[in-house]
Structure formats: structure tokens, C-alpha cells
Design an enzyme around this catalytic site. Sequence first.
Site, PDB file in Angstrom:
ATOM      1  N   LEU A 159     -26.642   6.868   9.558  1.00 14.26           N
ATOM      2  CA  LEU A 159     -26.460   5.486   9.124  1.00 14.26           C
ATOM      3  C   LEU A 159     -27.474   4.553   9.783  1.00 14.26           C
ATOM      4  O   LEU A 159     -27.981   3.627   9.157  1.00 14.26           O
ATOM      5  CB  LEU A 159     -25.028   5.052   9.454  1.00 14.26           C
ATOM      6  CG  LEU A 159     -24.432   3.953   8.605  1.00 14.26           C
ATOM      7  CD1 LEU A 159     -24.518   4.301   7.137  1.00 14.26           C
ATOM      8  CD2 LEU A 159     -22.978   3.730   9.004  1.00 14.26           C
ATOM      9  N   CYS A 160     -27.760   4.830  11.070  1.00  8.96           N
ATOM     10  CA  CYS A 160     -28.668   3.925  11.770  1.00  8.96           C
ATOM     11  C   CYS A 160     -30.091   4.036  11.219  1.00  8.96           C
ATOM     12  O   CYS A 160     -30.826   3.060  11.189  1.00  8.96           O
ATOM     13  CB  CYS A 160     -28.640   4.180  13.267  1.00  8.96           C
ATOM     14  SG  CYS A 160     -28.144   5.824  13.701  1.00  8.96           S
ATOM     15  N   THR A 161     -30.452   5.242  10.765  1.00 11.65           N
ATOM     16  CA  THR A 161     -31.789   5.421  10.178  1.00 11.65           C
ATOM     17  C   THR A 161     -31.914   4.614   8.890  1.00 11.65           C
ATOM     18  O   THR A 161     -32.874   3.857   8.713  1.00 11.65           O
ATOM     19  CB  THR A 161     -32.053   6.908   9.863  1.00 11.65           C
ATOM     20  OG1 THR A 161     -31.886   7.650  11.059  1.00 11.65           O
ATOM     21  CG2 THR A 161     -33.452   7.111   9.328  1.00 11.65           C
TER      22      THR A 161
END
Lengths: 183, 449
Positions: free
Chosen positions: B214-216
Site C-alpha cells: 500500500l505504501c508503494t
Amino acid sequence: MIKLFSLKQQKKDEEGSARAGGSQKKASAAQLRITKDLNELNLPKTCSTEFPDPDDLLNFKLIICPDEGFYRGGRFVFSFKVGPNYPHEPPKVKCETAVYHPNIDLEGNVCLNILREDWKPVLTVNSIVYGLQYLFLEPNPEDPLNKEAADELQSNRRLFEQHVQRAMRGGYVGASYFERCLK
Amino acid sequence: MATTETHVPEQQRRWHNIRKLLERSGPFCHPDFEPSPDILDFLMESCKILVVGAGGLGCELLKDLALMGFKKNHIVDMDTIELSNLNRQFLFRKSDIGSSKAKCAVDFVNKRVPGCEAVAHHCAIQDLDEGFYRQFHIIVCGLDSIVARRWLNGMLMNLLQYNDDRSLDQSSVIPLVDGGTEGFKGNARVILPGLSACIECTLDLYPPQKTFPLCTIANTPRLPEHCIEYVKVIQWPKENPWGSSTPLDGDDPQHVGWVFEKAQERAMKHGITSVTYRLTQGVLKNIIPAVASTNAAIAATCATEVFKLASSCCTNMNNYMVLNMADGVYTYTFNAERKPDCVACSNTTRVLDVEPGAILMDIYEKLKEDTGFLMKNPGITTVINGRNKTLYMPSIKSIEERTRDNLKKKITDLGLYNGGEILVADITTPNTISIKLKFIENTDVEMSR
């Protein structure tokens, strides 16, 4: 190997005569697995669960009240939705409490590897609970979802801590408003 | 005499080659195989086959089976025909777009293959009940969804009957032949429910869904897919372009268009190129490119296995075949093993004797004290009229509080009955087990207590 052909012949004869039906519907594999997961849930003392409907084990809430770290004293609610493809797919987990956190955005999306790319069917609800608890003890600025919070944690730990406190007491951090979530 | 040739009934010539298989013995025959003309008669007149899915594999399967002589085929599919299906789902024409896949496939095959009496079911597999599935001799499926496979697998396990000594009543077994394809790769397998590895036993063989951290996707997108995922996961629920109650529908061109536009904006910002409408559709619907020849090969394998099962003219594959045509042509067949503690196919149903007037507490105590169980913290649930019901779960505080009163209730008041099953989860067993309640008649009146 079973003697299928002879069975077919038998079945053919049986056709028309309705077999004693009406047996009890069985629970789905996902249901059986989540029941097992939940029965063995071993919650740390900072966590508790809430089931709006005790008959529905697929939708519930997890409440985490960290007793140390930046988020000590806060109360954070996560919603769990377990789908029919569990445990092939992970449960959908959202944070319902607005929190100033590098790995949780303001919509409640949570960046935890085992909730997405690193999920494996051997993992359980318990693994997720520990993962979420760990996020509060060790926010990870390397993989940010709230970039502002992550940058702050890296550059000015003191200020980050103040902002976390302000958000938990209820107030603005930057342009975002946070509801009070202290216990 | 030269004239006899033309007088040989068409019927006989038509099945000439099939007869060679069914009316002669050979070294590869099943040990129980007895060559006989009756077998063809059985295949044509009595053997009922259910084809699940009328897509790429389903069209091939229905055609293959019809041409092999099976007349009583049923096919189920909830989908309607789309333009993009026509390149490989050859039973459909442009004028069929929007119509039921199952119905069009059946109409085509019944018209094209003389004598074929296929029946269509335009609905979800979940809409059909036990009685429906029980009528078939063999079920063959070409699905693209793991959830649907697991459901069907569960249904076939549900149909199994066990004798009192816990041995399987083999007449309740409906073999499942399962095919699947993904681009140039495919697999076919034969499942004898309760006897060989089932879908649930080998669930780890399915590749995990492709997901990105998700952070990517939120902060450091590098691929066009990251941008599309971002719009799907974060931007859609935030902006709710069609109102908050409208979920993203990958089949709705307007929705796809919106996502495509937003993803393009995001890609531009991060210097990413090649976000296309087609890719957007692919990411949203998880589309795997389908290759007609892979479908044909896998469907042919499945149809052959159905033929072997129905006729016993040859032993079946044992029991999982993989096909890879991505780099040359490679196949390998291996014996997928049963999982002894499989949640679906291991018959863990045990029997518990209870008095008809017992209360739930009696069962709870028995599970903890009976030497056959010796459980620690049994959580008890059941299914009543298809709905899950939690009877008592001691380990979860909020549920314990709300189900505690059930302990004092008579089990018959809780909806349990003689022969009914309860589901029990406990750390002493690897899975949730089901326990059949057997009411014992108390003949000698011992009411002194």
C-alpha cells in the site's frame, strides 16, 4: 479406485426415487477456519474484540489501547471483514479511528505487509492483531502512507510526538482534524 | 456386397470409433472394465454431466462432450456474452452479445449435434441446491474463480454420505473434473470427493493474487499498475464519484473510464507512461489473457477424463496435470495428496450421545470431560436454516457474555435436533470439527435425582 461404472448403473436405477434429502447445510470452509482462528485468539492485554452480531463471526472490531510508546493512552478501533475466500485472501482491515500515524492514512487504510502482499493462508487473525499492535509501538517511517507524519518522525521526533498527542486529545494537525480518542 | 455399405445405419458409423474403445479390452483398461455395447448406451441415454461455466473452457467442454456421445449435459453460467468473448468462445456470435452464455451454448450445440439434449441454467452456482447437484454422475468445471471452485467443492463434500462406521458410502461420490487456464498455462485434475485430494487440500497451489504494498502505491509508484491500484484502493473510496454507496464495478465502462482518467493524471505526476484503458480494465477485473489453444487442450483433457470416468474404459489420470506452453510444450502429471486434516474432505464428523432434554451446558461439559474429546475451551456454533449461529464461545469475552444464557437453555429450544450437527473449535483439534448429536432414548425412568 472405486468401481464407478457399477455405481453409475446403480444410480441410474435409483433415478426418479428421490433420495432422503434435507440434510443440514454445512458451514463454508472460510467459516470453519475463522471460527477456529477466533476461538484461539490470544489477545495481548492491550487488545479486545467486539462482535456487533455474535452469530456473524465474519465481521467484527478490534480495539487496541497501547500502554507504551507514542500512542499510549489512545483507543483505536479497527474493523475486520472476512470474505468467502478466507484464508486464501486476507481479511479487509480498516482503522475507524482517525490517527496521526506514518502507516495509517486519514481514510483508515493501513499499510501492514501481511494485510496485502505478504499474506499467507497459514497466518491467522492473531498474526494481524500482533502486526497492528506492533505498528503502534514501532511506527515505520520507511514505508509511509501518511507521508507528512513519516517525514516528521524522521526529522523531528519531538514534534512528531507532540502532534500525535494533539491528535489523540482531539484537534488539528496541519489541515486535518482528529477526533479525541484518549481512553 | 457393395450395397450394404450405404445401408449401415448412420448411427452405427457415427459411433464407430467410440465403439472401438468401449467394446474391446486392452492393456490400459480399468481392471473392472468389461467391454460391452451397453456402455455407449449408458453414456448416451443415462449419464448426466454438469458443465460448470460456459466461458472459454465451458464452450469447448460442451462441444467435446456432445461429440463424444453424451446427450444429457447440463451447463450453468450466470454471465452474459460480451464482445471480447467471441475470439475463443466459439459457440457465440456477434448477434448473441448480451444473451445468456449457458442458453446460447446449449442452443448452438443442440442444433449442431444431432440427438444432443443439453439443458441450460442461467444462474449462479450458489442458486442451485443439493437436489440439483445430486442428480449428476459427473461434474466438470471450467471456472476462473477460486471462490466458486471452493463452493462447488464444499457442495460435493456435503453430498457425501458416511456409514455408521465412518466409512464412505461410495455411491454418494460425484467425481469432479476441474480445468483451469491462465495464458499459455493450464491444469486439469480429477477429484473423487472423499477419496482423493480436493480443492481445499491443495489450496496453496493457487497463486496468490497480485498485490502491491500500500505504501508503494501511495508514495513511490513506479509502474502503471501502481497508479491504477492507487485510484482503485484509495481515490475511489475517498471521492466516491457515484455516491458513497456505489462500489467500483469493473464491468461498468463509466467506472473504468473514471479510474483510467485519474490513473493517467497520477501517472503523469510521477513520470510514468503507458497507463492504457485496457490495462486499467485488466487491473480492475484481474483479467488474465485467455489463449484459445490452451483452453482447447485443457478442455480436451477434462472431457477425456470424464469419458474415462463414465466408461471405465481406461484408468484416470492420477490426478493433477499441469500444462505449460509458454516455452515449448511441457506437461507433467502428479499425484496431489490429500491433506489428512483438510477442512472440507476429511470426515471428522464425530457422534455425541445426548439426552433429548439436555441443556447446552451438558454438551459443553461433555466436550471437556468425555475422554473421547477432553477439550479445553470448546467454541460451539451451528448452522440453522443455512444461517450461522453461535451457541457458546468462551474464549471471546464479548461473545461469551452474549451467549452465556444459551448454556442454560434446552438444546431443542436452541434449534438443535436428533442427527443435527454442531461445529466445535478447540485448541486440541487442528480444525473446527463437526459433531453429530444422537439423542438417546432414556427407557428406564430414573427420575429420582
